[in-house]
Motif scaffolding. Structure first.
Motif, mmCIF file in Angstrom:
data_model
loop_
_atom_site.group_PDB
_atom_site.id
_atom_site.type_symbol
_atom_site.label_atom_id
_atom_site.label_comp_id
_atom_site.label_asym_id
_atom_site.label_seq_id
_atom_site.Cartn_x
_atom_site.Cartn_y
_atom_site.Cartn_z
ATOM 1 N N LEU A 56 -8.579 -8.616 -3.157
ATOM 2 C CA LEU A 56 -9.145 -7.388 -2.613
ATOM 3 C C LEU A 56 -10.578 -7.579 -2.134
ATOM 4 N N LYS B 159 -9.919 2.666 -1.163
ATOM 5 C CA LYS B 159 -9.759 1.956 0.109
ATOM 6 C C LYS B 159 -8.957 0.694 -0.174
ATOM 7 N N SER B 160 -7.853 0.583 0.490
ATOM 8 C CA SER B 160 -7.028 -0.591 0.235
ATOM 9 C C SER B 160 -7.135 -1.512 1.437
ATOM 10 N N CYS C 217 0.818 -1.211 0.000
ATOM 11 C CA CYS C 217 0.000 0.000 0.000
ATOM 12 C C CYS C 217 0.852 1.260 0.000
ATOM 13 N N ILE D 126 -12.576 -6.179 1.338
ATOM 14 C CA ILE D 126 -12.595 -4.803 1.835
ATOM 15 C C ILE D 126 -14.019 -4.289 1.868
ATOM 16 N N ASN D 127 -14.352 -3.626 2.946
ATOM 17 C CA ASN D 127 -15.664 -2.987 3.016
ATOM 18 C C ASN D 127 -15.531 -1.538 2.612
ATOM 19 N N VAL D 128 -16.368 -1.147 1.699
ATOM 20 C CA VAL D 128 -16.304 0.253 1.286
ATOM 21 C C VAL D 128 -17.345 1.036 2.088
ATOM 22 N N GLY E 14 -7.020 -1.190 -4.685
ATOM 23 C CA GLY E 14 -8.105 -1.340 -3.725
ATOM 24 C C GLY E 14 -9.441 -1.114 -4.383
ATOM 25 N N LEU E 15 -10.409 -0.706 -3.563
ATOM 26 C CA LEU E 15 -11.746 -0.473 -4.077
ATOM 27 C C LEU E 15 -12.038 1.022 -4.060
ATOM 28 N N VAL E 16 -12.772 1.448 -5.079
ATOM 29 C CA VAL E 16 -13.098 2.861 -5.190
ATOM 30 C C VAL E 16 -14.218 3.199 -4.208
#
Lengths: 271, 290, 303, 247, 199
Positions: free
Chosen positions: A266, E58-59, A169, A269-271, E40-42
């Motif tokens: 990936l 968000k990574s 990252c 991951i929670n957005v 990651g996710l946008v």
């Protein structure tokens, strides 16, 4: 019991027997225009990439290009060492090492000139991709170890390092993909050369064609920026330009597998 | 090695200057500074050269020694490069400082000379598997004013041109051993063939353009440069991108073209000078720093 | 042919036009006795032995002996800058510290510029707040060039600078040339607007700043002059700046004193050449010769 | 080296000099532009470049050496890889180089008026291009000229010369061949105008009775050297001072 | 061409243009477009102050930031002098760091009031854990921190007995075993800063 640590139970100088075998460089391509490992000249080698191989590192990756195996781990960002000056941008510190058993010849533990040069090239390629201004006063450490060198080690190392940085990252402008090409005569570009196909200075070139060398290019595929060029051997400038072009295309093709590798883990991951 | 420190506005001045093809010292992008060069100034070496390019100053000494051929190349000798930054050039070179710079120059020189087309290494063989000439090329940096890599390669070519290898004679000694005898006359030497020796050309990208022969201030504004070895015939023998920036693929192509052009010009001027100097008698020649 | 590269043998360096000295007596080398007369006061570049018997005055540097009444000094031809209060200097920021900047001014010790000695944006009389202290790097950061005046010389020789005048402050686009401080002739005015549209600051410390006169006018805007102007300099201005730069380098290599007239004469002499030709030794010497003869004519005309 | 005769029956040395004869000395001030002071000296085939930086603000990593009432000297002696007959790569700061740096530093600490430059640092860098005996002496002479070029206040010049004793005769300014024979070697640095010895070092063995003779010879050698150095400095001054004072 | 929320991206991927959104964490702006700088996710957040959504990437959780100006950091005091306290920054914005950064709290930045009468040893002791805010990047060696806010200051401290001290007031803490009172610059922690650092 005191022992002399400098004494190694090996002769001072020894050589791999392969050095004494006469290699016929004109046979890089056989009569069926196939390479020794059965590939077409234009055929790329299979590549395998994986992230998160080293669990203790911030980010890591493993990359396998034909038999060449490279492992890379990334640490940081961390505080710079005490003695350094104030820097508004971060510092990228790379370490490039061939494992002692990786090559035909045994490698020493201390970096030799070739390793330090490849390390420079790696550092310079990565520094153009990492957003160093986001890491003031910090340093990011990249360690690359070539476990097995079967040619194109630098290209594999650069790709692996960029992958490991993304895995850690660390912000990057773009991924870096690298590829190399062996130039053997004006029209023969062997992609992803193996160890036997790498350039050796004493190899004779083809008759009436002195073009003979190897080119490695590192590319940021989406921005279409070249961030590393390294070549060796003698070439006409037009051939060199063409070889760079070929490498660029090949590096461009690496983008899809790179993206796949990075996005595969990936999901959680929670957005 | 970033030596010169510049403020942002000074950098802008230089960058815009390059854009307008009018650099701070009045040169255009592809102009080289004047070079002062002399050879044969160190009496205890087999060949030497001193170069002054702007305010960069380097000294190259060549010494040949007998060594054992490498096992895979039994008839050949080889060249060995070593670069040293004298603290005279800058206090940062004190102790182990300057190692990065000298390693860079050294590996670039090694890269372009690691090539069977540039030098006839078989001419350095003496007795197969037993003895060969090892040519030690030592570069000493005495003052830094930018473009050290190019300057080093020009001086190396000149020093190699100047190098005389003693004409040794072989006689059969006892028990089938071969004895090596040095000639009595120190002038009894053979010269190396340097016709294909390359020079290095550094093309520094500043703004959207590239320049040759950057001064240290200009180097400070340059994020990426391409160093290429060019032979007399315009072939490239080793290329490397230096610096932390990146380049457009198109500009790489352009840079290679102008590097080739500049490299050939350098060879023409250098060969001309070396011929003139070789024809001069010793007493009108300059002697080093006096 | 103009584009081919010139490689040649080193030319014998002819340092200067040989103007005969009136008498060599005022040149001295270290360890020589200047005078045995005990009445003289010892100034820079001289020393006496602590020995009671020995009243001789010795030189400690090689240079020119100067006598001002009873004070004897030896002026070395090349030294670091010795600051005096009121001198104008050009310096480069070396370090940002708490409440002050360290400035490299070619002196023996780095000079300091206190936060309280600069004009910050928003008027001269603004109080320095703690916030200013934290944003010091936004005003001047490492590598920036400034012009300033020497406010104080400390006992150890360190200089304190100030830029509390619109004349001084951060320098914009242009170039800086370094010469030996002893080549700068002390004058009332060290900032000159040359007729060719170029402003030069012949700072006492040997750093010479050259920029275009036109650009200078924008400095009086309210930002305090800390904002970097990124507009390209006009081509003809640029050519003039570069020409002045090369002329100054020619003069300094032959150790000709630098002041407005000498620079201007050299500039005029150089006009017959392209700017880049001035880098050549023989053209440089020609310009120096012409400048010197012009100066000669002027001084004999006045005398 | 046993068969080598350092002094022939006719009284000449290997290189044809008389016992009290110096090698050819050539020197120049101000060879570099970036350093504060620089000089080049040739004593026979021994060639040395000296560069002076400072007095300047002390380096961050030399903080512990800063004195509040004087400057400190930082000296580094380096020999080019090609300087000796046999090519030898010396890593920086090896024993020999360090010893030499310390000796040079001590010599100049006695001569430079360090109290004039509180809190500062003066760097003396010496680069040997060609080594053919009496390296220390050539370095001292080169550094002395470079310090004068840098305008650093000194009590006097420092001139150094070496000497040895063969067949009961003192020989001065010894070269490499003489140095590598097993004779004693005495190096002396003096302040010529003040007539003081600031440094002396003896390698090997000399009889106490012979020492005064050797010292006399070496001091004479230093004074001869001084004449050449002073002439060079004056010429340099005249060259620069003419246009310098012209205004 | 506007990226969708939840879409995966890797560095260098173009997400949107600056006219449509603002660049948030994990993105950068180049030639008028917003690109991802992380894999990651946008994500898009609507900012109150602006009509443009904030695009960020968000990574995986391990993204570690370096101390930025204004960030709340957790630090461990390592050394005190009469003018300043030195500390190791061990967490930034509740994210623990694998390697500590060096920080420094100057005397004048300890308290909001009575700055001139602050005595460092009455505010910090080596070993204390304190919350602080990054003032500036400081110099080559240390970040410059401040505790001059009610919420900032010592949160964990131990007495000689090895027992955690209990805060009494804004400048005093007490040992529950020996009842000795010690002086500290005590923080009045806010719940948002109390969350346990995520690993």
């Amino acid at each position: 019991m005191p022992t002399d640590s400098r004494r190694l139970p090996v002769p001072e100088v020894s050589h791999s027997p392969e050095l004494f075998c006469s290699s016929d460089p004109t046979s890089l391509i056989n009569d069926d225009s196939l390479r020794k490992d059965g590939r077409n000249p234009e055929e790329i080698a299979g590549i395998f990439m994986q992230c998160g191989t080293v669990s203790q590192a911030k980010g890591s990756s493993f990359c396998e290009l034909h038999k060449t195996k490279v492992i890379c781990s990334v640490y940081g960002p961390k505080d710079v060492e005490q003695k350094e000056d104030f820097q508004m941008i971060g510092k990228l510190k790379c370490d490039f090492k061939f494992a002692p058993f990786s090559c035909h010849k045994r490698r020493g533990h201390i970096a030799d000139l070739e390793e330090s040069e490849l390390c420079e090239v790696l550092t310079q390629a990565l520094s153009s991709s990492v957003c160093l201004h986001r890491y003031p006063k910090s340093q990011i450490e990249v360690y690359v170890i070539v476990l097995e060198n079967n040619g194109s080690a630098l290209a594999a190392a650069i790709t692996a390092a960029s992958l490991a940085l993304a895995d850690a990252c660390i912000e990057q402008y773009d991924i870096v993909a690298a590829a190399s090409v062996r130039v053997f005569g004006k029209e023969n570009f062997l992609r992803d050369p193996t160890f036997h196909e790498e350039y050796f200075p004493h190899q004779l070139s083809k008759k009436n064609d002195f073009n003979n060398g190897v080119v490695t290019v590192a590319l940021m595929p989406t921005l279409n920026q070249v961030c590393g060029v390294l070549s060796e051997g003698c070439m006409e400038s037009s051939v060199l330009q063409e070889a760079i072009q070929t490498c660029t295309e090949e590096a461009q093709n690496l983008y899809a597998p790179l993206r796949k590798c990075l996005t595969s883990n990936l999901g959680d991951i929670n957005v | 090695m970033a030596k010169a420190i510049l403020g942002d506005s000074e950098k802008w001045f230089i960058v815009h200057g390059v854009q307008d093809d009018f650099r701070t010292d009045g040169r255009s992008c592809e102009n080289y500074r004047h070079i002062e060069l002399e050879t044969g100034i160190l009496s205890n070496t087999h060949g030497s050269a001193r170069i002054r390019l702007g305010s960069s100053e380097l000294l190259v000494g060549v010494k040949v020694e007998l060594g054992t051929p490498k096992p895979q190349r039994i008839n050949e000798g080889w060249l060995e490069f070593h670069v040293d930054c004298s603290p005279n050039a800058h206090p940062v070179f004190q102790g182990r400082g300057g190692k990065e710079l000298s390693d860079n120059i050294c590996s670039m020189l090694t890269r372009v000379y690691r090539n069977n087309t540039v030098m006839d290494l078989e001419a350095l063989g003496v007795i197969p598997q037993k003895h060969c000439w090892v040519v030690h090329v030592d570069v000493l940096i005495l003052e830094c004013g930018g473009n050290l890599i190019d300057a080093a390669s020009i001086a190396v070519k000149a020093a190699l041109y100047n190098t005389g290898i003693p004409n040794i004679s072989l006689t059969d000694g006892d028990e089938g051993e071969v004895e090596i005898n040095l000639p009595d006359d120190p002038e009894d030497v053979k010269h190396l063939k340097t016709i294909n020796c390359p020079v290095l050309v550094t093309l520094s990208k500043i703004g959207n353009r590239h320049i040759v022969d950057a001064t240290d201030e200009e180097e400070c504004c340059c994020s990426a440069s391409l160093v290429m070895g060019v032979t007399r015939r315009g072939h490239t023998v080793g290329v490397r991108k230096m610096g932390g920036g990146s380049l457009d693929p198109e500009s790489v192509t352009e840079m290679i073209d102008s590097g080739k052009k500049i490299g050939r010009q350098l060879h023409i001027s250098l060969d001309k000078l070396l011929k003139i100097e070789a024809g001069m008698s010793e007493d009108i020649k300059q002697t080093g720093y006096l | 042919m103009s584009n081919s590269i010139v490689i040649r043998l080193p030319s014998k360096k002819r340092l200067n036009a040989q103007v005969p000295l009136s008498s060599n007596s005022f040149l001295i080398t270290p360890g020589s006795v200047i005078t045995e007369d005990a009445d003289y006061m010892r100034g820079h570049g001289t020393y006496t032995n602590d020995d009671e018997e020995d009243h001789k005055l010795y030189a400690s540097v090689a240079g020119v002996v100067e006598r001002i009444n009873k004070l004897v000094c030896v002026r070395a031809l090349k030294t670091r800058y010795n600051g005096e209060v009121g001198d104008i200097v050009v310096g480069r920021i070396k370090e940002v510290q708490q409440k002050r900047w360290k400035v490299e001014t070619n002196s023996r010790l780095d000079s300091v510029l206190h936060l309280s000695s600069v004009n910050l944006p928003g008027g001269e009389l603004r109080r320095r707040s703690a916030a200013d202290e934290l944003t010091m790097r936004e005003y001047l950061k490492e590598g920036d060039l400034i012009s300033a005046e020497v406010q104080q010389v400390h006992t150890d020789g360190m200089l304190s600078l100030h830029t509390r005048s619109l004349k001084y402050g951060k320098l914009g686009q242009g170039c800086c040339v370094t010469v030996s401080p002893s080549l700068i002739k002390r004058r009332k005015n060290h900032v000159h607007n040359l007729s060719c549209g170029v402003t030069i600051i012949l700072a006492n410390n040997g750093y010479i700043w050259i920029n275009s006169t036109a650009v200078d006018g924008t400095k009086t805007t309210g930002d305090g002059g800390f904002v970097v102007d990124t507009e390209p300099v006009q081509m003809d201005d640029r050519e003039a700046i570069c020409r002045v730069r090369n002329c100054i380098l020619c003069l300094s290599r032959s150790s000709v004193m630098l002041y407005d007239t000498s620079v201007l004469y050299a500039y005029e002499a150089s006009l017959q050449y392209q700017v880049k030709e001035l880098l050549l030794d023989e053209i440089a010497t020609e310009i120096v010769d012409q400048t010197l003869s012009l100066l000669e004519r002027e001084s004999s005309g006045n005398g | 080296m046993a068969g080598l005769e350092l002094l022939s029956d006719q009284g000449y040395r290997i290189d044809g000099r008389k016992p009290d004869e110096l090698r050819r000395i050539r020197c120049k001030l101000g060879v570099f532009t970036q350093a504060d002071g620089s000089a080049y000296i040739e004593q026979g085939n021994t060639k040395v470049l000296a560069a002076i930086y400072g007095p300047r603000e002390a380096d961050q990593n030399m903080r512990n050496q800063i004195c509040h009432d004087k400057c400190f000297l930082n000296c580094e002696y380096t020999q080019a890889t090609f300087s000796t007959a046999e090519r030898k790569h010396r890593s920086r700061g090896d024993r020999k180089g360090q010893d030499m740096s310390t000796h040079i530093k001590q010599t100049f600490e006695a001569t430079i008026q360090t109290s004039l430059y509180p809190r500062s640092q003066i760097d003396i860098y010496l680069q040997v291009l060609q080594a053919d005996g009496s390296n220390y002496c050539a370095c001292i002479n080169a550094a002395s000229l470079a310090l004068i070029d840098a305008g650093i206040a000194m009590k006097d010049y420092v001139c150094a010369c070496s000497a040895s004793l063969t067949k009961g005769k003192p020989v001065i300014d010894i070269n490499h061949v003489e140095e590598s024979s097993d004779c004693a070697e005495l190096s002396v640095a003096i302040l010529p105008k003040l007539g003081q010895i600031v440094y002396s070092e003896l390698n090997g063995r000399l009889h106490a009775n012979e020492l005064p003779d050797v010292i006399d010879a070496v001091v004479r050698g230093c004074k001869d050297l001084f004449v050449v150095m002073d002439r060079t400095v004056r010429e340099h001054l005249e060259e620069t001072a003419t246009t310098f004072t012209h205004s | 061409m506007d990226a969708v929320v939840g879409q995966v991206c890797i560095p260098g991927e173009r997400l949107s243009s600056v006219e449509l959104c603002q660049a948030g964490p994990g993105t950068y702006v180049r030639q008028g477009y917003v690109f991802a700088s992380l894999a990651g996710l946008v994500a898009k957040d609507r900012e109150k102050s602006s009509d443009l959504p904030l695009v960020s990437v968000k990574s995986k959780n391990k993204a570690q930031s370096v101390p930025e100006i204004g960030a709340i950091v957790t630090c461990k005091i390592t050394q005190i002098t009469s003018r300043f306290a030195k500390c190791h920054i061990i967490a930034v914005n509740n994210k623990t760091l694998s390697m500590p950064f060096r920080g420094m709290i100057r005397k004048e930045n300890v308290r909001e009031t009575d700055r001139d009468r602050v005595e460092i040893y009455k505010c910090f002791r080596p070993g204390d854990i304190a919350l602080a805010k990054v003032l500036s990047l400081g110099d080559a060696s240390c970040y410059l921190l401040t505790t001059a806010e009610n919420e900032l200051g010592v949160v964990v401290a131990h007495s000689d007995e090895g027992v955690a001290l209990i805060p009494l007031s804004h400048n005093e803490m007490q040992c529950p075993k020996s009842f000795v009172k010690e002086n500290r610059k005590v923080a009045r922690p806010q719940s948002e800063h109390l969350a346990f650092p995520e690993r």
